[in-house]
Motif scaffolding. Sequence first.
Motif, PDB file in Angstrom:
ATOM      1  N   ARG A  85     101.725 -19.948  78.665  1.00 10.49           N
ATOM      2  CA  ARG A  85     100.309 -20.190  78.889  1.00 10.49           C
ATOM      3  C   ARG A  85     100.069 -21.660  79.211  1.00 10.49           C
ATOM      4  N   GLU A  86     100.643 -22.541  78.401  1.00 17.74           N
ATOM      5  CA  GLU A  86     100.425 -23.968  78.601  1.00 17.74           C
ATOM      6  C   GLU A  86     101.051 -24.445  79.903  1.00 17.74           C
ATOM      7  N   ARG A  87     102.206 -23.877  80.230  1.00 13.69           N
ATOM      8  CA  ARG A  87     102.876 -24.275  81.469  1.00 13.69           C
ATOM      9  C   ARG A  87     102.035 -23.883  82.687  1.00 13.69           C
ATOM     10  N   PHE A  88     101.597 -22.633  82.720  1.00 16.38           N
ATOM     11  CA  PHE A  88     100.812 -22.176  83.870  1.00 16.38           C
ATOM     12  C   PHE A  88      99.492 -22.945  83.964  1.00 16.38           C
ATOM     13  N   ARG A  89      98.858 -23.123  82.827  1.00 18.15           N
ATOM     14  CA  ARG A  89      97.565 -23.812  82.797  1.00 18.15           C
ATOM     15  C   ARG A  89      97.705 -25.250  83.325  1.00 18.15           C
ATOM     16  N   SER A  90      98.707 -25.942  82.807  1.00 17.39           N
ATOM     17  CA  SER A  90      98.932 -27.331  83.194  1.00 17.39           C
ATOM     18  C   SER A  90      99.198 -27.462  84.701  1.00 17.39           C
ATOM     19  N   LEU A  91     100.032 -26.570  85.228  1.00 20.84           N
ATOM     20  CA  LEU A  91     100.375 -26.629  86.653  1.00 20.84           C
ATOM     21  C   LEU A  91      99.160 -26.299  87.517  1.00 20.84           C
ATOM     22  N   TRP A  92      98.439 -25.269  87.145  1.00 18.92           N
ATOM     23  CA  TRP A  92      97.302 -24.865  87.950  1.00 18.92           C
ATOM     24  C   TRP A  92      96.202 -25.922  87.941  1.00 18.92           C
ATOM     25  N   ASP A  93      95.905 -26.456  86.746  1.00 20.75           N
ATOM     26  CA  ASP A  93      94.878 -27.499  86.652  1.00 20.75           C
ATOM     27  C   ASP A  93      95.277 -28.719  87.471  1.00 20.75           C
ATOM     28  N   GLU A  94      96.551 -29.096  87.381  1.00 17.12           N
ATOM     29  CA  GLU A  94      97.005 -30.266  88.125  1.00 17.12           C
ATOM     30  C   GLU A  94      96.856 -30.037  89.621  1.00 17.12           C
ATOM     31  N   TYR A  95      97.186 -28.841  90.062  1.00 11.19           N
ATOM     32  CA  TYR A  95      97.056 -28.564  91.491  1.00 11.19           C
ATOM     33  C   TYR A  95      95.597 -28.592  91.921  1.00 11.19           C
ATOM     34  N   GLU A  96      94.741 -27.976  91.161  1.00 13.13           N
ATOM     35  CA  GLU A  96      93.328 -27.931  91.505  1.00 13.13           C
ATOM     36  C   GLU A  96      92.724 -29.334  91.560  1.00 13.13           C
ATOM     37  N   ALA A  97      93.140 -30.208  90.654  1.00 15.70           N
ATOM     38  CA  ALA A  97      92.604 -31.572  90.631  1.00 15.70           C
ATOM     39  C   ALA A  97      93.078 -32.388  91.828  1.00 15.70           C
ATOM     40  N   ARG A  98      94.277 -32.073  92.300  1.00 17.42           N
ATOM     41  CA  ARG A  98      94.815 -32.710  93.500  1.00 17.42           C
ATOM     42  C   ARG A  98      94.838 -34.240  93.405  1.00 17.42           C
ATOM     43  N   GLU A  99      95.207 -34.738  92.219  1.00 12.54           N
ATOM     44  CA  GLU A  99      95.239 -36.193  92.036  1.00 12.54           C
ATOM     45  C   GLU A  99      96.648 -36.760  91.997  1.00 12.54           C
ATOM     46  N   THR A 100      97.605 -35.983  91.518  1.00 11.67           N
ATOM     47  CA  THR A 100      98.962 -36.505  91.361  1.00 11.67           C
ATOM     48  C   THR A 100      99.743 -36.389  92.666  1.00 11.67           C
ATOM     49  N   PRO A 101     100.790 -37.217  92.814  1.00 10.98           N
ATOM     50  CA  PRO A 101     101.628 -37.095  94.008  1.00 10.98           C
ATOM     51  C   PRO A 101     102.239 -35.691  94.147  1.00 10.98           C
ATOM     52  N   GLU A 102     102.581 -35.075  93.003  1.00 12.57           N
ATOM     53  CA  GLU A 102     103.170 -33.739  93.067  1.00 12.57           C
ATOM     54  C   GLU A 102     102.176 -32.737  93.659  1.00 12.57           C
ATOM     55  N   SER A 103     100.932 -32.801  93.205  1.00 13.16           N
ATOM     56  CA  SER A 103      99.932 -31.847  93.710  1.00 13.16           C
ATOM     57  C   SER A 103      99.648 -32.088  95.187  1.00 13.16           C
ATOM     58  N   LYS A 104      99.694 -33.328  95.601  1.00  6.70           N
ATOM     59  CA  LYS A 104      99.452 -33.623  97.016  1.00  6.70           C
ATOM     60  C   LYS A 104     100.609 -33.128  97.880  1.00  6.70           C
ATOM     61  N   LEU A 105     101.829 -33.251  97.369  1.00  3.35           N
ATOM     62  CA  LEU A 105     102.962 -32.732  98.128  1.00  3.35           C
ATOM     63  C   LEU A 105     102.846 -31.214  98.259  1.00  3.35           C
TER      64      LEU A 105
END
Lengths: 268, 268
Positions: free
Chosen positions: B164-184
Motif C-alpha cells: 500500500r505504501e509503495r503504490f501510494r508513494s509512487l503514484w503521489d510522486e508521479y502525480e506531483a511531477r516534481e522529482t527528476p524521476e517523475s519527470k523522466l
Amino acid sequence: MPIAVPVGSPKIDKMDSLPITKVNNQVEETSKVLGAGGKELPAPYKSTGNEALDTLAFLHLLEQLKVQKRSGWIREGVKEAESISDHMCRMALMAMMIPQDPSRPLDIPRCVMMALVHDLAEAHVGDITPVEGVPAHVKHQLEEQAMDSFLNEMLGGEGNKDARERFRSLWDEYEARETPESKLVKDLDRVELALQAVEYERSQDIRTLSPFFVGSIPNLEHPVVQKWAETLMEERRQLWASRGREQEEQDGLGGAKVGDKTKKVNGV
Amino acid sequence: MPIAVPVGSPKIDKMDSLPITKVNNQVEETSKVLGAGGKELPAPYKSTGNEALDTLAFLHLLEQLKVQKRSGWIREGVKEAESISDHMCRMALMAMMIPQDPSRPLDIPRCVMMALVHDLAEAHVGDITPVEGVPAHVKHQLEEQAMDSFLNEMLGGEGNKDARERFRSLWDEYEARETPESKLVKDLDRVELALQAVEYERSQDIRTLSPFFVGSIPNLEHPVVQKWAETLMEERRQLWASRGREQEEQDGLGGAKVGDKTKKVNGV
C-alpha cells in the motif's frame, strides 16, 4: 552466431552435435532457425555502426512483446489472449506487493526489473511453450542467442553500456535461478499464469486449462505467493462448483496442491 | 467515497460544487460516475473484511490493465490496439535503458516501478484521453478515488501495508511531477506513445496521428529521450517520404520539434 537447424532434421539430443552451417556469416538458405510454433526466425540483427539507429531498432523490437500473444492461451482457444508484455507487467506489479520480511530479505526493485526482462528474448524467438517438443536446452540456446543479438548488436554502443550490463545481469541471474530474487520471479511467473487461467475460465468458459495449474501451483515456494494461490484455487473450486462441475475440477487437478513439490522437498 | 456526477448535469467547474449523493454508502441509482468514453463506472470495491479475498480482488483488478486497450488508438481506427499494460511495460523497459549520469542522478529502479504504477487507476476508470472533454481535475479526482479504493479497500490489511505504501508513494510522486524521476517517467510516457504511433503508421498506414506527436515530442526534457525521439522522427519522415507523403507529414507536425517547448523554457 545462430545455430542453424536444418528443416526436417531428426531430433538432436546434444547441442554440440548440431550442424552449424554458415556461408559468409549468413545462414545457408536451406537451414532455418525455428522459434515458437515452428515459425522460422528472421536473421538476427546486425549493428549498423550508428548507435542511434541501433538503439531505435531495440526500441522497435520491444513492440514484439506487445504483438506476440501468449501462445498457450491461443492453443487452448482463448479469444483475445494476452501479450507477453501484459503478462510481464502484472508479474512486475505483483513483485511490488511482496511485503518486506527480515527473515527473507529481497531486493524488490530488482525483482520488478527481472520480471520485465525474463521473457525479453521472446521478442525474437516467440513464446515457446513446454508442450511444443522443443528441448529445454535448445530453447535456452535460442534465447541466449537472441539476448546476445539485442545486447551486443542493438545496444552495443558506449552510450548503452549501462543498459547492456543491466539487462545482461538481470537475464543471467534469472536463468541461473539461484538467488532468492530469481526464485521469487519464477514464482510470480507461475502464479500469474494460474491467475490468468482462472480469469479465462471465468470469462470464456475455457475448460482445458487444468495442466496449467498442475504445472505451476505445486512448485510455488514463497509463502506469500503460496497464500495468494491457495485463495485463488478456492475461488476456482467455487467457480467450477457454481457451474455444476466441481468433480471435473478436482479430477483435472489430480490432487495437485499449492506448494506440494516444495513442501515435500523441505520435508513438510 | 465516490463523487457522483448526475447524468446530463451541466459542466462543473469546481470540484467542491459537485453534488454528492449517497444513500447508505451506496451511490443513488440516478447518479452515475462516468469514466473513459463516458462509460459508467462500477461502484468502487469495499473490503470484505477478509484480507486474502481483498488481495485476490486486487490481483484480479490488475487484469483490467490487459483488457483495457489504449483508447486513442481505437479512436483512430487502429486494429488490435495495445493494452494499458503493454504501454507501461515498454515504458518500464525504456527506463532501464537510461544511462547513469552523475550530472543528472536518477533512481532508475524507482522510475521502473513508477512507470508501472502511473496508469494503475485506469484499471477502474479506463483510459481517459485528452480529447474527451473531461477536465483534468475531474480526471485526477476519479483516479485519486480509484487509487484510494484499491489501496484502502483491496490492500487495506496489515499484511499489505508495504504494498500500500509503495503504490501510494509512487503514484503521489508521479502525480506531483516534481522529482527528476517523475519527470523522466512522464518523458517515457510521451516518447513511448510517439514510438507506438510510428509503428502503427508503418504497419497499418494510419494517417491521422499527427496530433499524437504534436502533443508529446515538443515536451520532452531528458536529453537521452530527446535523442531517441529525434532519431524516431527522422525515421517517420523517411517513412512518409517513401509513401510519397513527405509534405503531408511536415504539414501535420506544423513545425513541432523534439523538446521545442522545453528548450524555450530554458532559454535555448
